[in-house]
Enzyme design. Structure first.
Site, PDB file in Angstrom:
ATOM      1  N   ASP A 201     -47.390  54.650  25.139  1.00 33.32           N
ATOM      2  CA  ASP A 201     -47.321  53.180  25.023  1.00 33.32           C
ATOM      3  C   ASP A 201     -48.750  52.661  25.005  1.00 33.32           C
ATOM      4  O   ASP A 201     -49.721  53.451  25.020  1.00 33.32           O
ATOM      5  CB  ASP A 201     -46.512  52.562  26.178  1.00 33.32           C
ATOM      6  CG  ASP A 201     -45.882  51.199  25.812  1.00 33.32           C
ATOM      7  OD1 ASP A 201     -46.652  50.244  25.564  1.00 33.32           O
ATOM      8  OD2 ASP A 201     -44.650  51.095  25.785  1.00 33.32           O
ATOM      9  N   GLY A 227     -52.054  54.474  23.537  1.00 38.18           N
ATOM     10  CA  GLY A 227     -52.529  54.375  22.154  1.00 38.18           C
ATOM     11  C   GLY A 227     -51.707  53.351  21.409  1.00 38.18           C
ATOM     12  O   GLY A 227     -50.948  52.597  22.017  1.00 38.18           O
ATOM     13  N   PHE A 229     -48.930  52.913  18.260  1.00 37.66           N
ATOM     14  CA  PHE A 229     -48.042  53.649  17.348  1.00 37.66           C
ATOM     15  C   PHE A 229     -48.240  53.251  15.887  1.00 37.66           C
ATOM     16  O   PHE A 229     -47.590  53.784  15.010  1.00 37.66           O
ATOM     17  CB  PHE A 229     -46.579  53.578  17.785  1.00 37.66           C
ATOM     18  CG  PHE A 229     -46.013  52.223  18.153  1.00 37.66           C
ATOM     19  CD1 PHE A 229     -46.237  51.094  17.386  1.00 37.66           C
ATOM     20  CD2 PHE A 229     -45.201  52.117  19.280  1.00 37.66           C
ATOM     21  CE1 PHE A 229     -45.675  49.865  17.734  1.00 37.66           C
ATOM     22  CE2 PHE A 229     -44.631  50.886  19.635  1.00 37.66           C
ATOM     23  CZ  PHE A 229     -44.872  49.762  18.855  1.00 37.66           C
ATOM     24  N   HIS A 247     -36.807  47.004  16.911  1.00 39.04           N
ATOM     25  CA  HIS A 247     -36.312  45.615  16.805  1.00 39.04           C
ATOM     26  C   HIS A 247     -37.414  44.570  17.064  1.00 39.04           C
ATOM     27  O   HIS A 247     -37.229  43.405  16.787  1.00 39.04           O
ATOM     28  CB  HIS A 247     -35.092  45.376  17.708  1.00 39.04           C
ATOM     29  CG  HIS A 247     -35.372  45.220  19.168  1.00 39.04           C
ATOM     30  ND1 HIS A 247     -34.434  44.747  20.055  1.00 39.04           N
ATOM     31  CD2 HIS A 247     -36.472  45.482  19.920  1.00 39.04           C
ATOM     32  CE1 HIS A 247     -34.944  44.712  21.268  1.00 39.04           C
ATOM     33  NE2 HIS A 247     -36.180  45.157  21.221  1.00 39.04           N
TER      34      HIS A 247
HETATM   35  C1  LIG Z   1     -39.269  45.933  23.968  1.00 33.74           C
HETATM   36  S1  LIG Z   1     -40.375  47.005  24.796  1.00 33.74           S
HETATM   37  C2  LIG Z   1     -39.350  48.435  25.051  1.00 33.74           C
HETATM   38  C3  LIG Z   1     -39.874  49.335  26.114  1.00 33.74           C
HETATM   39  C4  LIG Z   1     -39.027  50.569  26.386  1.00 33.74           C
HETATM   40  N1  LIG Z   1     -38.879  51.400  25.224  1.00 33.74           N
HETATM   41  C5  LIG Z   1     -37.696  50.164  26.940  1.00 33.74           C
HETATM   42  O1  LIG Z   1     -36.697  50.377  26.281  1.00 33.74           O
HETATM   43  O2  LIG Z   1     -37.658  49.631  28.058  1.00 33.74           O
HETATM   44  C6  LIG Z   1     -41.466  47.517  23.481  1.00 33.74           C
HETATM   45  C7  LIG Z   1     -42.588  48.411  23.929  1.00 33.74           C
HETATM   46  O3  LIG Z   1     -43.452  48.647  22.808  1.00 33.74           O
HETATM   47  C8  LIG Z   1     -44.771  48.707  23.298  1.00 33.74           C
HETATM   48  N2  LIG Z   1     -45.744  48.479  22.220  1.00 33.74           N
HETATM   49  C9  LIG Z   1     -46.006  47.317  21.560  1.00 33.74           C
HETATM   50  N3  LIG Z   1     -46.961  47.501  20.643  1.00 33.74           N
HETATM   51  C10 LIG Z   1     -47.339  48.803  20.741  1.00 33.74           C
HETATM   52  C11 LIG Z   1     -48.286  49.597  20.031  1.00 33.74           C
HETATM   53  N4  LIG Z   1     -49.030  49.080  19.040  1.00 33.74           N
HETATM   54  N5  LIG Z   1     -48.393  50.904  20.369  1.00 33.74           N
HETATM   55  C12 LIG Z   1     -47.636  51.434  21.361  1.00 33.74           C
HETATM   56  N6  LIG Z   1     -46.701  50.732  22.061  1.00 33.74           N
HETATM   57  C13 LIG Z   1     -46.561  49.425  21.742  1.00 33.74           C
HETATM   58  C14 LIG Z   1     -44.808  47.639  24.367  1.00 33.74           C
HETATM   59  O4  LIG Z   1     -45.900  47.783  25.249  1.00 33.74           O
HETATM   60  C15 LIG Z   1     -43.456  47.817  25.030  1.00 33.74           C
HETATM   61  O5  LIG Z   1     -43.512  48.680  26.121  1.00 33.74           O
END
Ligand SMILES: C[S@@+](CC[C@H](N)C(=O)[O-])C[C@H]1O[C@@H](n2cnc3c(N)ncnc32)[C@H](O)[C@@H]1O
Length: 336
Positions: A201, A227, A229, A247
């Site tokens: 994350d 990092g 994604f 989403h």
């Molecule tokens: C809606 S949350 C879902 C978190 C987790 N998967 C859950 O189900 O509880 C989306 C996640 O994407 C991460 N995120 C957003 N942009 C990101 C990026 N560029 N690289 C890595 N993670 C990212 C956020 O920090 C967050 O933890």
């Protein structure tokens, strides 16, 4: 006399839902449910423990008793009703983290931009705050922690159904891409002692994760990486879980993320998108309101099954199965 069968009253209650949201939010921020636990307590005791104004706290608590979150006894004494039990932080399926988050300033204000979104198709959060949710939270640790706590609550709530619906034991290494502070990955690793995990994350999000993994007893089988994604994810694993990640993004960004994952995965790997699926007309209110939430906050969308298939194609992936998992679906994708 107002009644539940009067459509005007029913509608009025729906319209006033914001009052209910804020009242539950404030109770969650004050930790009322944990302070009550299995006991009855007076409002004066609760006010002393929360540092609040007792007569005003009473007004909040009696309103919450009016919607069956609490029960009010004689002498301004309160206890948790069954619904209110779900606001405790120590129960399975706790909603405490979600309730604490929904009234946080940035998120709450973003919803005032829904009309703008509907008029223009633009993201409300960016319109209201001049920044996207991720950059906004990255420099606001308190709001970021509330959001991560909300995600942890929702992940924990969903993990039992997911583990029952999908066999993660077939894999060697599971990468949880955008896995937040690791609640889901910890549950997967605990359920499958032979499995290794990698939590991936944003750096400021995973900063809190190693303590969490220690407490969950899986730190020795879990690597933690920070990092983006959009650039790269850990390579060579045979399972990449993205729960409530795709989403958050529009189609172009979603394909970019999936392409990065496709490039990193083992040849026999699988991508597992854990998402709500938009149901046919008039069905599935949770996914359809979550879709509005995506419009307002991160600027993404919920999708139909066909829309997921269309996203996978340009990333050189194909859906092998769609498995129902307690209100979510696992879209299992293989390399094409
Ligand atoms: C809606 S949350 C879902 C978190 C987790 N998967 C859950 O189900 O509880 C989306 C996640 O994407 C991460 N995120 C957003 N942009 C990101 C990026 N560029 N690289 C890595 N993670 C990212 C956020 O920090 C967050 O933890």
């Amino acid at each position: 006399m107002p009644s539940d069968s009067n459509p005007a009253i029913t509608l009025r209650r729906l319209i006033d839902g914001y009052q209910v949201s804020q009242a539950i939010h404030v109770a969650a921020r004050l930790g009322i449910a944990d302070l009550l636990g299995d006991r009855s307590r007076t409002v004066d005791e609760l006010a002393a423990d929360t540092g609040t104004h007792a007569p005003t706290l009473y007004r909040l608590l009696r309103a919450l008793a009016g919607i069956e979150i609490l029960r009010e006894g004689n002498g301004h004494v309160f206890e948790l009703a069954p619904l209110g039990q779900q606001l405790r932080s120590d129960v399975a399926g706790s909603m405490a983290g979600w309730a604490a988050f929904i009234g946080s300033e940035g998120y709450w204000q973003a919803w005032t931009g829904l009309l703008h979104s509907v008029r223009t198709g633009e993201n409300a959060f960016r319109h209201v705050h001049g920044a996207d949710v991720w950059s906004y939270r990255a420099i606001r640790p308190e709001e970021s922690a509330l959001f991560d706590g909300a995600m942890t609550a929702l992940s924990r709530q969903a993990s039992a159904a997911l583990l029952a619906a999908y066999d993660f034991g077939r894999f060697r290494t599971v990468v949880d891409v955008g896995g937040g502070t690791g609640a889901l990955l910890a549950a997967i690793l605990r359920a499958h002692p032979g499995l290794e995990g990698i939590l991936f994350d944003q750096p400021h999000v995973v900063a809190a994760a190693s303590a969490f993994m220690e407490r969950a007893g899986v730190a020795d089988r879990c690597r933690i990486e920070g990092g983006s994604f959009f650039e790269a994810v850990p390579e060579g694993a045979d399972a990449y879980v993205l729960r409530a990640v795709i989403h958050d993004w529009d189609d172009v960004e979603a394909v970019r993320i999936l392409t990065v994952v496709r490039k990193a995965m083992a040849a026999d790997g699988r991508v597992l998108l854990v998402e709500r699926i938009i149901a046919p007309p008039n069905e599935g209110r949770d996914a359809k309101f979550s879709d509005l939430n995506m419009l307002v906050a991160p600027g993404g969308r919920e999708r139909t099954r066909e829309a997921f298939e269309l996203l996978l194609e340009p990333a050189r992936l194909q859906a092998a199965a769609v498995i129902e998992a307690g209100g979510f679906a696992v879209v299992e994708a293989l390399p094409r």
